[in-house]
Enzyme design. Structure first.
Site, PDB file in Angstrom:
ATOM      1  N   LYS A  79      34.706  41.540  44.428  1.00 44.17           N
ATOM      2  CA  LYS A  79      34.297  40.400  43.810  1.00 44.17           C
ATOM      3  C   LYS A  79      31.968  40.766  44.283  1.00 44.17           C
ATOM      4  O   LYS A  79      31.937  40.374  45.508  1.00 44.17           O
ATOM      5  CB  LYS A  79      34.631  39.326  44.229  1.00 44.17           C
ATOM      6  CG  LYS A  79      34.139  38.257  43.110  1.00 44.17           C
ATOM      7  CD  LYS A  79      35.146  36.918  43.410  1.00 44.17           C
ATOM      8  CE  LYS A  79      34.854  36.336  42.234  1.00 44.17           C
ATOM      9  NZ  LYS A  79      35.033  34.154  42.085  1.00 44.17           N
ATOM     10  N   SER A 154      36.967  32.577  37.940  1.00 45.26           N
ATOM     11  CA  SER A 154      35.866  33.385  37.748  1.00 45.26           C
ATOM     12  C   SER A 154      35.849  35.387  38.219  1.00 45.26           C
ATOM     13  O   SER A 154      35.226  36.009  37.744  1.00 45.26           O
ATOM     14  CB  SER A 154      34.912  33.095  38.585  1.00 45.26           C
ATOM     15  OG  SER A 154      34.674  33.242  39.736  1.00 45.26           O
ATOM     16  N   SER A 178      40.343  30.647  40.801  1.00 42.57           N
ATOM     17  CA  SER A 178      39.138  32.142  40.411  1.00 42.57           C
ATOM     18  C   SER A 178      40.144  34.025  40.760  1.00 42.57           C
ATOM     19  O   SER A 178      39.951  34.642  40.384  1.00 42.57           O
ATOM     20  CB  SER A 178      37.985  31.792  40.748  1.00 42.57           C
ATOM     21  OG  SER A 178      37.532  31.220  39.960  1.00 42.57           O
TER      22      SER A 178
HETATM   23  N1  GLN Z   1      38.032  27.660  36.914  1.00 41.34           N
HETATM   24  C1  GLN Z   1      37.111  27.470  37.765  1.00 41.34           C
HETATM   25  C2  GLN Z   1      35.719  26.729  37.833  1.00 41.34           C
HETATM   26  O1  GLN Z   1      34.642  27.024  36.820  1.00 41.34           O
HETATM   27  C3  GLN Z   1      37.413  27.933  39.406  1.00 41.34           C
HETATM   28  C4  GLN Z   1      36.000  28.312  39.530  1.00 41.34           C
HETATM   29  C5  GLN Z   1      36.177  28.912  40.608  1.00 41.34           C
HETATM   30  O2  GLN Z   1      37.143  28.983  41.529  1.00 41.34           O
HETATM   31  N2  GLN Z   1      35.307  30.264  41.457  1.00 41.34           N
HETATM   32  O3  GLN Z   1      34.796  25.981  38.334  1.00 41.34           O
END
Ligand code: GLN
Length: 501
Positions: A79, A154, A178
């Site tokens: 990532k 994400s 994410s």
């Molecule tokens: N969807 C969550 C957010 O927008 C998770 C983000 C993440 O785990 N980096 O914060």
């Protein structure tokens, strides 16, 4: 020889050990696969320029008797939130366009030391804020199961890459889901380790009290093999847990060999199966419960009343911490610098840089977080959210006095259509209701596929949760469940993503 990209990482590892295939051949197969599919999928933001050389070095090392880990010679996608000295690291943001970090994240160093071959950097929502990867400043990533759908976020790039056989395994980060939610949306396996289990040194911080790095894979065993490589104490990360971890791959093997689930007590969190959960997800979840009970597992209902407030608390804590973490993107030290015309002050340069460098979602959260932390509102917002967090931690601690593993759907719906939530931040945030409590509690969580939804035919993820430090328990129970689902369905869903075209 069947197509190498259809093998699990474990199968690749076994074939490498038996001398049936070389790392160069394996790596080449994946690079070709990326070439053939990434114009459609958009999983990668950057590709490694020396993957074949690294693979060759791994083959040479093996030939001279040096095998650094079970995953030596196995490719991996990373990532774009993890620093890499040999590839641009942007965290999906314009503000870091073209930035090449001066050091590797500890996790990246560990992958390299294990002899793994980095294929490239995967797409993500900007600074990991989002649930669809559509907030990336660079490109949209498609879900390999249906290219009109989001891969989740994400870490949609890592999950799409694994599901579409562009990489056997990948690395993600999980602050509020994410790793797990994209795994659920793409029919992959994703794990958020115990907070502090994996080093965050060199991982661009989102919310430091929540961030964790973990594996994305196509089987529970493969995720465990990666987990074993990346876990462990790191003196560069002050939140890193100093105790040694048991082997996750041993736990996965034990689970896969288990006859059934007898003796395992599962708890269904009442608050995570109610409002917002789609009927088709609920149906597959109910069938998973049936599968568990008909195979000797015990299932009880668990009340975790404060989970109801998890999304509200998270969307105060996260923006608060993010607004502070992102202050360092000030046009002075990293990446972009925008100098307005005339005779700009330092503040003018910073403001113009941040205005052009950050996308809307990032700005929204910086503003929210700054407000929540401001004098006069701090106690009312940030302070209250922290209290809710403590109550959620207590709910989980009490639950684990009664059961070994908690379960819930990993996401309330299957992969939603691209564009469908982009204009509605609250709808996007609400979709995180099942994954967020795990981060707030600091416990480990895993998503494994539990079938295809009856209405849209898309993968549905089952979330497993264990007490802090008990990550191995997830791998053991997860591997047994994975085998039971495979026996029930006659196929292992995660290994059978439809062809992308
Ligand atoms: N969807 C969550 C957010 O927008 C998770 C983000 C993440 O785990 N980096 O914060």
């Amino acid at each position: 020889m069947s197509d190498i990209t259809s093998w699990s990482a474990h199968q690749i590892s076994t074939a490498l050990a038996a001398g049936e295939v070389s790392s160069v051949e394996v790596t080449k197969a994946y690079l070709d696969r990326i070439d053939a599919t990434d114009a459609v999928l958009g999983s990668f933001l950057a590709r490694s320029s020396n993957a074949l050389e690294v693979a060759k070095a791994s083959d040479d090392a093996r030939a001279s008797g040096i095998v650094s880990s079970p995953l030596a010679g196995v490719p991996v996608a990373i990532k774009d939130v993890l620093c890499t000295t040999d590839m641009v690291t942007t965290a999906g943001s314009r503000i870091l366009e073209g930035w090449v970090p001066p050091y590797d994240a500890t996790v990246v160093s560990k992958l390299r030391a294990a002899g793994m071959v980095a294929l490239g950097k995967t797409n993500m929502d900007e600074f990991a804020m989002g649930s669809s990867t559509e907030h990336s400043a660079y490109q949209v990533t498609k879900n390999p199961w249906d290219t009109t759908r989001a891969p989740g976020g994400s870490g949609g790039g890592s999950a799409a890459a694994v599901a579409a056989r562009q990489a056997p395994v990948a690395i993600g980060s999980d602050t509020g889901g994410s790793i797990r939610q994209p795994a659920a949306f793409t029919g992959s396996v994703g794990v958020k380790p115990t907070y502090g289990g994996v080093s965050r040194y060199g991982v661009i911080a989102l919310a430091s009290s929540l961030d964790q790095v973990g594996p994305v894979a196509r089987t529970v065993h493969d995720a465990a093999l990666v987990h074993d490589v990346i876990a462990g104490y790191d003196s560069h990360d002050s939140t890193s847990i100093p105790t040694p971890w048991p082997s996750m791959s041993d736990a996965a093997e034990t689970g896969a060999r288990a006859d059934d689930l007898s003796g395992v007590r599962f708890g269904v969190v009442k608050q995570l199966i109610g409002e917002g959960i789609s009927a088709s997800v609920r149906q597959r979840f109910d069938e998973a419960i049936e599968l568990i009970t008909s195979n000797g597992g015990e299932v009880v209902e668990i009340d975790a009343p404060h989970c109801e407030y998890a999304v509200a608390a998270y969307y105060l804590i996260l923006p608060a911490e993010a607004s502070s973490n992102l202050a360092k993107f000030d046009s002075v030290r990293f990446g972009l610098r925008v100098t307005p015309e005339g005779n700009p002050t330092v503040e003018d340069v910073m403001a113009a840089t941040r205005d052009q460098g950050f996308g809307d979602e990032v700005k929204r959260r910086i503003i929210l977080g700054t407000y929540a932390l401001s004098a006069g509102y701090y106690d009312a917002y940030y302070g209250s959210a922290q209290k809710v967090r403590t109550l959620i931690q207590r709910d989980f601690a009490q639950a684990f006095e009664k059961v070994d593993v908690l379960i819930s759907p990993c996401a309330p719906t299957t992969a939603f259509p691209l564009g469908s939530k982009l204009e509605d931040p609250l709808a996007m945030w609400a979709g995180d209701l099942t994954t967020i409590p795990v981060n707030l509690a600091g416990i480990p969580g895993m998503s494994i596929p539990m079938g295809l939804a009856p209405d849209d035919g898309l993968p549905v993820g089952l979330q497993l949760m264990a007490p802090a430090y008990q990550d191995a328990r997830l791998y053991e129970a997860g591997a047994t469940l994975e085998r039971l689902f495979t026996q029930r369905d006659g196929t292992m869903l995660s290994m059978n993503t439809p062809e992308v075209n």
